[in-house]
Design a protein around this motif. Structure first.
Motif, PDB file in Angstrom:
ATOM      1  N   TYR A  33       0.835  -1.201   0.000  1.00  0.00           N
ATOM      2  CA  TYR A  33       0.000   0.000   0.000  1.00  0.00           C
ATOM      3  C   TYR A  33       0.874   1.257   0.000  1.00  0.00           C
ATOM      4  CZ  TYR A  33      -3.128  -3.419   2.268  1.00  0.00           C
ATOM      5  OH  TYR A  33      -3.864  -4.526   2.593  1.00  0.00           O
ATOM      6  N   TYR A  35       0.268   5.273   1.269  1.00  0.00           N
ATOM      7  CA  TYR A  35      -0.575   6.249   1.937  1.00  0.00           C
ATOM      8  C   TYR A  35       0.129   7.609   1.950  1.00  0.00           C
ATOM      9  CZ  TYR A  35      -3.005   2.285   4.214  1.00  0.00           C
ATOM     10  OH  TYR A  35      -3.707   1.143   4.491  1.00  0.00           O
ATOM     11  N   LEU A  45      -5.363   6.468   1.572  1.00  0.00           N
ATOM     12  CA  LEU A  45      -4.803   5.475   0.670  1.00  0.00           C
ATOM     13  C   LEU A  45      -4.689   6.048  -0.735  1.00  0.00           C
ATOM     14  CD1 LEU A  45      -3.921   2.493   0.366  1.00  0.00           C
ATOM     15  CD2 LEU A  45      -6.305   1.962  -0.169  1.00  0.00           C
ATOM     16  N   MET A  94       1.223  -6.241   3.925  1.00  0.00           N
ATOM     17  CA  MET A  94       0.399  -7.120   4.749  1.00  0.00           C
ATOM     18  C   MET A  94       0.283  -8.475   4.088  1.00  0.00           C
ATOM     19  SD  MET A  94      -3.614  -6.707   5.741  1.00  0.00           S
ATOM     20  CE  MET A  94      -4.113  -7.381   4.140  1.00  0.00           C
ATOM     21  N   LEU A  96      -1.911 -11.427   2.956  1.00  0.00           N
ATOM     22  CA  LEU A  96      -3.316 -11.488   2.579  1.00  0.00           C
ATOM     23  C   LEU A  96      -3.897 -12.783   3.080  1.00  0.00           C
ATOM     24  CD1 LEU A  96      -5.532  -9.995   1.037  1.00  0.00           C
ATOM     25  CD2 LEU A  96      -4.843 -11.252  -0.997  1.00  0.00           C
ATOM     26  N   LYS A 100     -12.033 -14.060   3.959  1.00  0.00           N
ATOM     27  CA  LYS A 100     -12.368 -12.652   3.823  1.00  0.00           C
ATOM     28  C   LYS A 100     -12.085 -11.866   5.101  1.00  0.00           C
ATOM     29  CE  LYS A 100     -15.794 -12.902   0.146  1.00  0.00           C
ATOM     30  NZ  LYS A 100     -17.139 -12.495  -0.281  1.00  0.00           N
ATOM     31  N   PRO A 102      -9.902 -10.063   7.784  1.00  0.00           N
ATOM     32  CA  PRO A 102      -8.539  -9.514   7.830  1.00  0.00           C
ATOM     33  C   PRO A 102      -7.803 -10.001   9.064  1.00  0.00           C
ATOM     34  CG  PRO A 102     -10.114  -7.846   8.486  1.00  0.00           C
ATOM     35  CD  PRO A 102     -10.919  -9.040   8.071  1.00  0.00           C
ATOM     36  N   GLN A 106      -1.244  -4.486   9.076  1.00  0.00           N
ATOM     37  CA  GLN A 106      -0.329  -3.887   8.126  1.00  0.00           C
ATOM     38  C   GLN A 106       0.953  -3.458   8.838  1.00  0.00           C
ATOM     39  OE1 GLN A 106      -2.130  -0.883   5.620  1.00  0.00           O
ATOM     40  NE2 GLN A 106      -3.893  -2.168   5.151  1.00  0.00           N
TER      41      GLN A 106
ATOM     42  N   TYR B  32     -14.453  -4.446  11.116  1.00  0.00           N
ATOM     43  CA  TYR B  32     -13.201  -4.933  11.667  1.00  0.00           C
ATOM     44  C   TYR B  32     -12.407  -3.693  12.061  1.00  0.00           C
ATOM     45  CZ  TYR B  32     -14.687  -9.218   9.388  1.00  0.00           C
ATOM     46  OH  TYR B  32     -15.416 -10.299   8.995  1.00  0.00           O
ATOM     47  N   PHE B  34      -9.320  -1.493  14.212  1.00  0.00           N
ATOM     48  CA  PHE B  34      -7.902  -1.546  14.533  1.00  0.00           C
ATOM     49  C   PHE B  34      -7.478  -0.265  15.256  1.00  0.00           C
ATOM     50  CE2 PHE B  34      -6.785  -5.052  11.652  1.00  0.00           C
ATOM     51  CZ  PHE B  34      -7.907  -5.082  10.847  1.00  0.00           C
ATOM     52  N   LYS B  49      -6.630  -5.300  17.493  1.00  0.00           N
ATOM     53  CA  LYS B  49      -7.722  -5.343  16.520  1.00  0.00           C
ATOM     54  C   LYS B  49      -8.908  -6.102  17.102  1.00  0.00           C
ATOM     55  CE  LYS B  49      -5.850  -9.502  14.339  1.00  0.00           C
ATOM     56  NZ  LYS B  49      -5.067 -10.003  13.194  1.00  0.00           N
ATOM     57  N   ILE B  51     -11.907  -8.433  15.599  1.00  0.00           N
ATOM     58  CA  ILE B  51     -12.440  -9.123  14.435  1.00  0.00           C
ATOM     59  C   ILE B  51     -13.806  -9.713  14.781  1.00  0.00           C
ATOM     60  CG2 ILE B  51     -12.074 -10.963  12.747  1.00  0.00           C
ATOM     61  CD1 ILE B  51     -10.126  -8.611  12.535  1.00  0.00           C
ATOM     62  N   GLY B  98     -13.255  -8.950   1.485  1.00  0.00           N
ATOM     63  CA  GLY B  98     -12.352  -9.879   0.834  1.00  0.00           C
ATOM     64  C   GLY B  98     -10.966  -9.316   0.635  1.00  0.00           C
ATOM     65  N   PHE B  99     -10.797  -8.054   0.813  1.00  0.00           N
ATOM     66  CA  PHE B  99      -9.471  -7.468   0.740  1.00  0.00           C
ATOM     67  C   PHE B  99      -9.407  -6.340   1.746  1.00  0.00           C
ATOM     68  CE2 PHE B  99      -5.390  -6.526  -0.689  1.00  0.00           C
ATOM     69  CZ  PHE B  99      -5.257  -5.165  -0.676  1.00  0.00           C
ATOM     70  N   GLN B 100      -8.311  -6.275   2.470  1.00  0.00           N
ATOM     71  CA  GLN B 100      -8.248  -5.334   3.568  1.00  0.00           C
ATOM     72  C   GLN B 100      -7.753  -3.966   3.134  1.00  0.00           C
ATOM     73  OE1 GLN B 100      -5.877  -6.457   6.907  1.00  0.00           O
ATOM     74  NE2 GLN B 100      -6.327  -4.611   8.040  1.00  0.00           N
ATOM     75  N   LYS B 101      -8.688  -3.050   2.956  1.00  0.00           N
ATOM     76  CA  LYS B 101      -8.343  -1.643   2.819  1.00  0.00           C
ATOM     77  C   LYS B 101      -8.788  -0.950   4.095  1.00  0.00           C
ATOM     78  CE  LYS B 101     -10.464  -0.731  -1.067  1.00  0.00           C
ATOM     79  NZ  LYS B 101     -10.926   0.101  -2.204  1.00  0.00           N
ATOM     80  N   LEU B 102      -7.879  -0.257   4.696  1.00  0.00           N
ATOM     81  CA  LEU B 102      -8.177   0.428   5.952  1.00  0.00           C
ATOM     82  C   LEU B 102      -8.595   1.869   5.701  1.00  0.00           C
ATOM     83  CD1 LEU B 102      -5.239  -0.758   8.219  1.00  0.00           C
ATOM     84  CD2 LEU B 102      -7.612  -1.514   8.298  1.00  0.00           C
TER      85      LEU B 102
END
Lengths: 117, 114
Positions: A33, A35, A45, A94, A96, A100, A102, A106, B32, B34, B49, B51, B98-102
């Motif tokens: 990523y 940022y 992001l 991170m 993966l 699904k 997380p 990171q 989720y 953090f 975190k 979850i 399905g994909f971790q974008k914070l």
């Protein structure tokens, strides 16, 4: 392990100049990523790469391009720098998770402080 | 769209006293959540975190956070603050997409006085 490394640490550019920020990780992470951090705005992001060979836009992609060179390296390029791009830039990586959820956190590099005059 | 709010720009606390750094979130799915900490001139470091499961989550350096679904909050706490806890704290949220974008909050600066 060095973790996530970024170069350079500091950079001053004139408006219109170009430069590439380098990022590398040695944790064998799939996802990376970029940022930017601005006062009062938290981290936003710019671009991300879910895995080697893929890149996608984040929240603030305009004025930037990225390259996922290989699994370790993810670079951010400013083609024509503008004063609005003065910021601190952080790279992160991170693992993966297969599901699904997380499961992982990171890991962040130390940052690049960029000033555009 | 998901978002997080950190209503306090700065929190001041005396060493030895309990501390709380507030965070509220807004998401349409399962959140989720953090907490990350940033020391001066450093990158962010993961603290803890949430979850699923127990609403009280314990993390690094004696920090903990409580997930409250009805109040959509995830406040960071520590029973006894140390001067070395002084730093910038960020709350972040990720969806189960399905994909971790914070998505990060704007940050709260914690100052612990001796």
């Amino acid at each position: 392990n060095a973790g996530v490394t970024q170069t350079p640490k500091f950079q001053v550019l004139k408006t219109g100049q170009s430069m590439t920020l380098q990022c590398a990780q040695d944790m064998n992470h799939n996802s990376m990523y970029w940022y930017r951090q601005d006062p009062g705005m938290g981290l936003r992001l710019i671009y991300y790469s879910a895995s080697e060979g893929t890149t996608d836009k984040g929240e603030v992609p305009n004025g930037y391009n990225v390259s996922r060179l290989n699994k370790r390296e993810f670079s951010l390029r400013l083609e024509s720098a503008a004063p609005s791009q003065t910021s601190v830039y952080f790279c992160a990586s991170m693992e993966l998770a297969e599901l699904k959820v997380p499961l992982y956190e990171q890991y962040f590099g130390p940052g690049t402080r960029l000033t555009v005059t | 769209a998901q978002s997080v709010a950190q209503p306090e720009d700065q929190v001041n606390v005396a060493e030895g006293n309990p501390l709380t750094v507030k965070c509220t979130y807004s998401v349409s799915g399962n959140p989720y959540l953090f907490w990350y900490v940033q020391y001066p001139n450093r990158g962010l470091q993961f603290l803890l975190k949430y979850i699923t499961g127990d609403n009280l989550v314990k993390g690094s350096y004696g920090f903990e956070a409580e997930f409250n679904k009805s109040q959509t909050s995830f406040h960071l706490k520590k029973p006894s603050a140390l001067v070395s806890d002084s730093a910038l704290y960020f709350c972040a949220v990720s969806l189960d997409t399905g994909f971790q974008k914070l998505v990060f909050g704007t940050g709260t600066r914690l100052l612990v006085s001796p």
